[in-house]
Design a protein around this motif. Structure first.
Motif, PDB file in Angstrom:
ATOM      1  N   UNK A  69     -99.362  19.228 -10.681  1.00 49.93           N
ATOM      2  CA  UNK A  69    -100.330  18.362 -11.359  1.00 49.93           C
ATOM      3  C   UNK A  69     -99.992  16.888 -11.170  1.00 49.93           C
ATOM      4  N   UNK A  70     -98.698  16.554 -11.221  1.00 42.00           N
ATOM      5  CA  UNK A  70     -98.294  15.161 -10.985  1.00 42.00           C
ATOM      6  C   UNK A  70     -98.648  14.724  -9.568  1.00 42.00           C
ATOM      7  N   UNK A  71     -98.429  15.607  -8.601  1.00 43.79           N
ATOM      8  CA  UNK A  71     -98.769  15.270  -7.215  1.00 43.79           C
ATOM      9  C   UNK A  71    -100.274  15.083  -7.064  1.00 43.79           C
ATOM     10  N   UNK A  72    -101.058  15.949  -7.724  1.00 46.68           N
ATOM     11  CA  UNK A  72    -102.518  15.799  -7.673  1.00 46.68           C
ATOM     12  C   UNK A  72    -102.955  14.471  -8.297  1.00 46.68           C
ATOM     13  N   UNK A  73    -102.327  14.105  -9.420  1.00 45.92           N
ATOM     14  CA  UNK A  73    -102.656  12.823 -10.054  1.00 45.92           C
ATOM     15  C   UNK A  73    -102.284  11.655  -9.148  1.00 45.92           C
ATOM     16  N   UNK A  74    -101.150  11.753  -8.480  1.00 54.07           N
ATOM     17  CA  UNK A  74    -100.733  10.672  -7.577  1.00 54.07           C
ATOM     18  C   UNK A  74    -101.723  10.540  -6.419  1.00 54.07           C
ATOM     19  N   UNK A  75    -102.179  11.674  -5.885  1.00 59.84           N
ATOM     20  CA  UNK A  75    -103.162  11.624  -4.799  1.00 59.84           C
ATOM     21  C   UNK A  75    -104.466  10.995  -5.288  1.00 59.84           C
ATOM     22  N   UNK A  76    -104.907  11.394  -6.484  1.00 59.46           N
ATOM     23  CA  UNK A  76    -106.147  10.838  -7.029  1.00 59.46           C
ATOM     24  C   UNK A  76    -105.996   9.338  -7.276  1.00 59.46           C
ATOM     25  N   UNK A  77    -104.848   8.913  -7.802  1.00 61.11           N
ATOM     26  CA  UNK A  77    -104.622   7.485  -8.046  1.00 61.11           C
ATOM     27  C   UNK A  77    -104.611   6.710  -6.739  1.00 61.11           C
ATOM     28  N   UNK A  78    -104.014   7.290  -5.699  1.00 57.04           N
ATOM     29  CA  UNK A  78    -103.994   6.627  -4.397  1.00 57.04           C
ATOM     30  C   UNK A  78    -105.407   6.507  -3.837  1.00 57.04           C
ATOM     31  N   UNK A  79    -106.211   7.544  -4.002  1.00 58.48           N
ATOM     32  CA  UNK A  79    -107.599   7.478  -3.521  1.00 58.48           C
ATOM     33  C   UNK A  79    -108.383   6.417  -4.287  1.00 58.48           C
ATOM     34  N   UNK A  80    -108.197   6.341  -5.599  1.00 62.47           N
ATOM     35  CA  UNK A  80    -108.881   5.325  -6.401  1.00 62.47           C
ATOM     36  C   UNK A  80    -108.432   3.926  -5.989  1.00 62.47           C
ATOM     37  N   UNK A  81    -107.133   3.770  -5.768  1.00 57.13           N
ATOM     38  CA  UNK A  81    -106.614   2.463  -5.358  1.00 57.13           C
ATOM     39  C   UNK A  81    -107.176   2.053  -3.996  1.00 57.13           C
ATOM     40  N   UNK A  82    -107.241   2.997  -3.080  1.00 52.21           N
ATOM     41  CA  UNK A  82    -107.786   2.709  -1.754  1.00 52.21           C
ATOM     42  C   UNK A  82    -109.250   2.290  -1.852  1.00 52.21           C
ATOM     43  N   UNK A  83    -109.997   3.011  -2.684  1.00 55.32           N
ATOM     44  CA  UNK A  83    -111.408   2.670  -2.880  1.00 55.32           C
ATOM     45  C   UNK A  83    -111.548   1.285  -3.512  1.00 55.32           C
ATOM     46  N   UNK A  84    -110.730   0.994  -4.514  1.00 56.10           N
ATOM     47  CA  UNK A  84    -110.787  -0.314  -5.177  1.00 56.10           C
ATOM     48  C   UNK A  84    -110.425  -1.431  -4.207  1.00 56.10           C
ATOM     49  N   UNK A  85    -109.418  -1.211  -3.388  1.00 54.33           N
ATOM     50  CA  UNK A  85    -109.033  -2.229  -2.398  1.00 54.33           C
ATOM     51  C   UNK A  85    -110.153  -2.465  -1.393  1.00 54.33           C
ATOM     52  N   UNK A  86    -110.842  -1.399  -1.002  1.00 57.82           N
ATOM     53  CA  UNK A  86    -111.960  -1.561  -0.064  1.00 57.82           C
ATOM     54  C   UNK A  86    -113.085  -2.366  -0.718  1.00 57.82           C
ATOM     55  N   UNK A  87    -113.351  -2.101  -1.994  1.00 57.59           N
ATOM     56  CA  UNK A  87    -114.389  -2.868  -2.702  1.00 57.59           C
ATOM     57  C   UNK A  87    -113.999  -4.341  -2.817  1.00 57.59           C
ATOM     58  N   UNK A  88    -112.722  -4.592  -3.140  1.00 59.13           N
ATOM     59  CA  UNK A  88    -112.255  -5.975  -3.264  1.00 59.13           C
ATOM     60  C   UNK A  88    -112.389  -6.684  -1.926  1.00 59.13           C
ATOM     61  N   UNK A  89    -112.015  -6.011  -0.829  1.00 54.82           N
ATOM     62  CA  UNK A  89    -112.153  -6.623   0.496  1.00 54.82           C
ATOM     63  C   UNK A  89    -113.619  -6.919   0.809  1.00 54.82           C
ATOM     64  N   UNK A  90    -114.507  -5.990   0.445  1.00 52.51           N
ATOM     65  CA  UNK A  90    -115.935  -6.212   0.706  1.00 52.51           C
ATOM     66  C   UNK A  90    -116.452  -7.413  -0.087  1.00 52.51           C
ATOM     67  N   UNK A  91    -116.033  -7.537  -1.335  1.00 51.44           N
ATOM     68  CA  UNK A  91    -116.469  -8.674  -2.157  1.00 51.44           C
ATOM     69  C   UNK A  91    -115.886  -9.972  -1.606  1.00 51.44           C
TER      70      UNK A  91
END
Length: 123
Positions: A69-91
């Motif tokens: 479960x911790x590994x799944x949470x880490x993967x989900x957090x990494x995906x969210x962070x990647x998405x947020x970074x892409x949005x920040x770059x687009x803005x």
């Protein structure tokens, strides 16, 4: 007196034999109880080892589940962070484009907003 001793020996012989048999039976009973106690201790030790093995397995299984479960949470957090970074770059890219478009307009010293500058603003 010899008659008395002979009678005493005849009377004492069954008592002595009975005493010896009693001591032998008590010794045999003691050996049986010691063996029984040893069997009980061995059975208790075996039961404790089986119980410990069961709970060790349960703990390992729950730890593995928690780690998964911790590994799944880490993967989900990494995906969210990647998405947020892409949005920040687009803005940031959009902001840079707006600044470039604003700088390219004539009359940068004018006071107020012209129609061209208003068109550059985001909706």
């Amino acid at each position: 007196m010899t008659v008395l001793l002979t009678m005493l020996r005849k009377a004492a012989a069954p008592v002595l034999i009975g005493g010896v048999l009693l001591v032998f039976m008590l010794a045999l009973l003691w050996v049986i109880l010691v063996k029984f106690d040893t069997m009980l201790e061995r059975a208790a030790r075996t039961a404790a080892e089986a119980r410990d093995a069961y709970w060790t397995g349960e703990i390992e299984r729950s730890n593995a589940e928690a780690n998964r479960l911790l590994a799944d949470q880490a993967k989900a957090a990494l995906a969210i962070e990647t998405s947020a970074n892409a949005r920040v770059r687009a803005v940031e890219i959009q902001l840079a484009n707006l600044e470039n478009a604003n700088a390219a307009l004539p009359g940068g010293d004018d006071c107020g907003l012209s129609r061209d500058r208003v068109r550059v603003l985001p909706n």
